[in-house]
Design an enzyme around this catalytic site. Structure first.
Site, PDB file in Angstrom:
ATOM      1  N   ARG A  40     -30.040   4.048  -3.127  1.00 40.30           N
ATOM      2  CA  ARG A  40     -29.999   5.450  -2.671  1.00 40.30           C
ATOM      3  C   ARG A  40     -30.105   5.886  -2.016  1.00 40.30           C
ATOM      4  O   ARG A  40     -31.092   6.854  -1.555  1.00 40.30           O
ATOM      5  CB  ARG A  40     -28.210   5.835  -3.283  1.00 40.30           C
ATOM      6  CG  ARG A  40     -26.783   5.200  -2.790  1.00 40.30           C
ATOM      7  CD  ARG A  40     -26.714   5.973  -4.248  1.00 40.30           C
ATOM      8  NE  ARG A  40     -25.044   5.427  -3.475  1.00 40.30           N
ATOM      9  CZ  ARG A  40     -23.511   5.657  -3.813  1.00 40.30           C
ATOM     10  NH1 ARG A  40     -23.369   6.123  -4.764  1.00 40.30           N
ATOM     11  NH2 ARG A  40     -22.253   5.550  -3.417  1.00 40.30           N
ATOM     12  N   LYS A 211      -3.826  -3.541  -2.030  1.00 41.82           N
ATOM     13  CA  LYS A 211      -2.258  -2.593  -2.074  1.00 41.82           C
ATOM     14  C   LYS A 211      -1.959  -1.690  -0.464  1.00 41.82           C
ATOM     15  O   LYS A 211      -2.999  -1.814   0.085  1.00 41.82           O
ATOM     16  CB  LYS A 211      -1.980  -0.980  -3.415  1.00 41.82           C
ATOM     17  CG  LYS A 211      -1.381  -2.069  -4.777  1.00 41.82           C
ATOM     18  CD  LYS A 211      -1.999   0.001  -4.929  1.00 41.82           C
ATOM     19  CE  LYS A 211      -1.523  -0.239  -6.670  1.00 41.82           C
ATOM     20  NZ  LYS A 211      -1.859   0.606  -7.278  1.00 41.82           N
ATOM     21  N   GLY A 363     -16.861  -0.567  -0.151  1.00 40.38           N
ATOM     22  CA  GLY A 363     -15.810  -1.066  -1.641  1.00 40.38           C
ATOM     23  C   GLY A 363     -16.054  -2.636  -1.389  1.00 40.38           C
ATOM     24  O   GLY A 363     -17.400  -3.215  -1.317  1.00 40.38           O
ATOM     25  N   GLY A 386     -15.029   5.908  -0.229  1.00 44.93           N
ATOM     26  CA  GLY A 386     -13.633   7.296   0.266  1.00 44.93           C
ATOM     27  C   GLY A 386     -13.973   7.518   1.632  1.00 44.93           C
ATOM     28  O   GLY A 386     -12.881   7.226   2.309  1.00 44.93           O
TER      29      GLY A 386
HETATM   30  P1  AMP Z   1      -9.154  -2.629  -2.464  1.00 41.79           P
HETATM   31  O1  AMP Z   1      -9.892  -2.204  -3.941  1.00 41.79           O
HETATM   32  O2  AMP Z   1      -8.064  -2.132  -2.496  1.00 41.79           O
HETATM   33  O3  AMP Z   1      -9.733  -2.924  -1.846  1.00 41.79           O
HETATM   34  O4  AMP Z   1      -8.574  -3.997  -3.408  1.00 41.79           O
HETATM   35  C1  AMP Z   1      -9.691  -5.035  -3.461  1.00 41.79           C
HETATM   36  C2  AMP Z   1      -8.834  -6.194  -4.907  1.00 41.79           C
HETATM   37  O5  AMP Z   1      -8.321  -6.305  -4.116  1.00 41.79           O
HETATM   38  C3  AMP Z   1     -10.097  -6.948  -4.998  1.00 41.79           C
HETATM   39  O6  AMP Z   1     -10.675  -6.714  -6.442  1.00 41.79           O
HETATM   40  C4  AMP Z   1      -9.403  -8.366  -5.001  1.00 41.79           C
HETATM   41  O7  AMP Z   1      -9.255  -9.172  -6.491  1.00 41.79           O
HETATM   42  C5  AMP Z   1      -7.974  -7.581  -4.617  1.00 41.79           C
HETATM   43  N1  AMP Z   1      -6.954  -8.481  -4.381  1.00 41.79           N
HETATM   44  C6  AMP Z   1      -6.789  -9.546  -3.061  1.00 41.79           C
HETATM   45  N2  AMP Z   1      -6.547  -9.986  -2.478  1.00 41.79           N
HETATM   46  C7  AMP Z   1      -5.386  -9.853  -3.554  1.00 41.79           C
HETATM   47  C8  AMP Z   1      -4.187 -11.186  -3.792  1.00 41.79           C
HETATM   48  N3  AMP Z   1      -4.164 -12.084  -2.911  1.00 41.79           N
HETATM   49  N4  AMP Z   1      -3.527 -10.935  -5.168  1.00 41.79           N
HETATM   50  C9  AMP Z   1      -4.148  -9.371  -5.804  1.00 41.79           C
HETATM   51  N5  AMP Z   1      -5.084  -9.836  -5.910  1.00 41.79           N
HETATM   52  C10 AMP Z   1      -5.660  -9.414  -4.778  1.00 41.79           C
END
Ligand code: AMP
Length: 406
Positions: A40, A211, A363, A386
Site C-alpha cells: 500500500r 452469502k 476481497g 468494503g
Molecule cells: P465472500 O467473502 O462473501 O466473497 O465469500 C468468500 C468465501 O465464500 C470464501 O471463503 C469461499 O470459500 C466461500 N465459498 C464460496 N463458495 C462456497 C460454497 N459453495 N460453499 C461454502 N463456501 C463457499
C-alpha cells in the site's frame, strides 16, 4: 472524469494535506514494530512523488488498524511506516508523534517545498484519555475542521475508507477550499464508477461468495445496470433451492428463498445461474466428490461450480466489453474446489486480451487472481473491499462525494 484530481491543482508552495491508505500489516522484530508488507505504501508513491516534485509540502496521514483503548496505541504507531516511506521515497520523512497540537503545527510550518511529513495514526483520535470517543471514525466536526486548518488543499488517495464518513476524509473536505483525488482514487473512480455509471456493453457482472445476504444489494443493483449477472459460489444454492432443486447440505439461507424466487422471475435470462456443481460429502479438500447436475445427493454439499457451468459462464463472458467480478465461484481455498474460480480468472484474462475492460472488486476474488498470477493482465484490481462492494451496490461513497467537482 468530473472530479478534481491532483493534476488539476496548483501545488507549488502549498501545504498539501494527503489522506493515504497506509493501513499496512506490521510485525514485531526484536521488540520493534516493522512493516510486514509495503504494497500500500508503494501504491501511494506516484501521488506523493507528484505532489513533491511539483513543489508541494506534503502532510501525510492515514489510519492504521483499530484503536479501542490506550493500550492499542503503541503497537499501531505510524512510526515504522514513516521509516519505510523514507526508504522507498529516498528522502527524509519527518514523523510527528501527534495528531494535533503545537508540535504538529510547528513541523508543518517548517516544511519547505518538496518536503514531506507524516503524523500519527488518525485513529489515535478515537480514544482520548482512555475513553472511546471515535472522533475520527464518527467524523467529529471539530477534528475535521482542525485538520483542514493545517493545510491549503486536500488530496484524498485512500479509496479503502471512501465508504466511511471519517474526519480524515469527509470531515477535512467539508472545511477546505479544494479536495482532489490522488491517482489511486482516480483509477478506482474511473473503473468502478465507469462500470456502474457508463459501461461499454455488453456489461457482464459475476457475483460469488458465501452469502446471498451479503451480496443481495449488489445483485439487485447490477441486474438494473448489467446485461448479464452471473451468480456462483455458496450463494447460488439458495437460488437453486428457490428453483425447487435439492441442495443437500450446501450453504442455504432460508430467509432469502422468496427473494431469490422473485429475482429469478423478474430477471429472466439476465440472471445466469450454475447448471452443475462439484458436490462433496464434507467441507474438506479430501472429501469424496462428484459432479451433480440438478439435484445434489443427500449428505453432499456443493463446493464449486461444475464444468458445464464453467462453459456456460465462459460463453456469457465471450463477447463482454465490461466485466465486474466480486466473490469466488467455490471454496477456492481448497485446491480441489478452486477450479471454477480459477477458470473464471483465466477467462477474464482472455476477454481482457480481446479488448474488454475487466474489473475485480476486492476481497477473495483478488486473492484468486493473485493465486493465478494474472493481476497485471486485467484492467483493474480494486484495492478496497468494503468500499468497492458499496460502490457496486450503487451507494454514494462519502469519501468520493466529498471530492470537489472540476
Ligand atoms: P465472500 O467473502 O462473501 O466473497 O465469500 C468468500 C468465501 O465464500 C470464501 O471463503 C469461499 O470459500 C466461500 N465459498 C464460496 N463458495 C462456497 C460454497 N459453495 N460453499 C461454502 N463456501 C463457499
Amino acid at each position: 472524469m468530473a472530479k478534481l484530481t491532483v493534476e488539476d491543482l496548483e501545488l507549488k508552495g502549498k501545504k498539501v494535506l494527503m489522506r493515504v491508505d497506509f493501513n499496512v500489516p506490521l510485525k514485531e522484530v526484536d521488540g520493534q514494530q516493522e512493516v510486514a508488507n509495503d504494497n500500500r505504501i508503494v501504491a501511494a508513491l506516484p501521488t506523493i512523488k507528484y505532489v513533491l516534485s511539483h513543489g508541494g509540502r506534503a502532510v501525510l496521514f492515514s489510519h492504521l488498524g483499530r484503536i479501542k483503548s490506550e493500550d492499542d496505541k503503541p503497537a499501531l504507531s505510524m512510526k515504522p511506516v514513516a521509516q519505510r516511506l523514507a526508504d522507498l521515497l529516498g528522502q527524509p520523512v519527518t514523523f510527528v508523534p501527534a495528531i494535533e497540537g503545537p508540535e504538529l503545527e510547528d513541523a508543518i510550518n517548517k516544511l519547505e517545498d518538496g518536503q514531506v511529513l507524516i503524523f500519527e495514526n488518525t485513529r489515535y483520535a478515537d480514544v482520548v484519555d482512555g475513553e472511546v470517543v471515535k472522533r475520527e471514525s464518527k467524523n467529529d466536526p471539530a477534528l475535521g475542521a482542525y485538520w483542514a486548518s493545517l493545510g491549503d488543499i486536500f488530496v484524498n488517495d485512500a479509496f479503502g475508507t471512501a465508504h466511511r464518513s471519517h474526519a480524515s476524509n469527509a470531515g477535512i473536505a467539508a472545511n477546505i477550499a479544494q479536495t482532489a483525488a490522488g491517482f489511486l482514487m482516480e483509477k478506482e473512480i474511473k473503473f468502478l464508477g465507469g462500470a456502474v455509471e457508463n459501461p461499454e456493453r455488453p456489461f457482464v457482472a459475476i457475483i460469488g461468495g458465501a452469502k446471498v445476504s451479503d451480496k443481495i444489494t449488489i445483485i439487485q443493483n447490477l441486474l438494473e445496470k448489467a446485461d448479464k449477472v452471473i451468480v456462483g459460489g455458496g450463494m447460488a444454492y439458495t437460488f437453486a433451492a428457490a428453483k425447487g432443486e435439492k441442495i443437500g447440505n450446501s450453504l442455504f439461507e432460508e430467509d432469502k428463498v422468496e427473494l431469490a424466487k422473485q429475482l429469478i422471475a423478474d430477471a429472466g435470462d439476465k440472471l445466469v445461474l450454475p447448471v452443475d456443481a462439484v458436490a462433496a460429502d464434507k467441507f474438506a479438500n479430501d472429501a469424496d466428490s462428484y459432479v451433480a447436475e440438478g439435484d445434489i445427493k443427500d449428505g453432499y454439499m456443493g463446493l464449486d461450480i461444475g464444468p458445464k457451468s464453467v462453459e456456460l459462464f465462459k460463453s456469457v463472458l465471450a463477447d463482454a466489453k465490461t466485466v465486474v467480478w466480486n466473490g469466488p465461484m467455490g471454496v477456492f481455498e481448497m485446491p480441489n474446489f478452486a477450479k471454477g474460480t480459477l477458470a473464471i480468472g483465466e477467462e477474464l484474462v482472455k476477454v481482457t486480451e480481446k479488448g474488454a475492460t475487466t474489473i475485480v472488486g476486492g476481497g477473495d476474488s483478488t486473492a484468486a487472481i493473485q493465486q493465478l498470477g494474472v493481476a497485471d493482465k486485467l484492467s483493474h484490481i480494486s484495492t478496497g473491499g468494503g468500499a468497492s462492494l458499496e460502490y457496486l451496490e450503487g451507494k454514494t461513497l462519502p469519501g468520493i462525494a466529498a471530492i470537489s467537482e472540476k
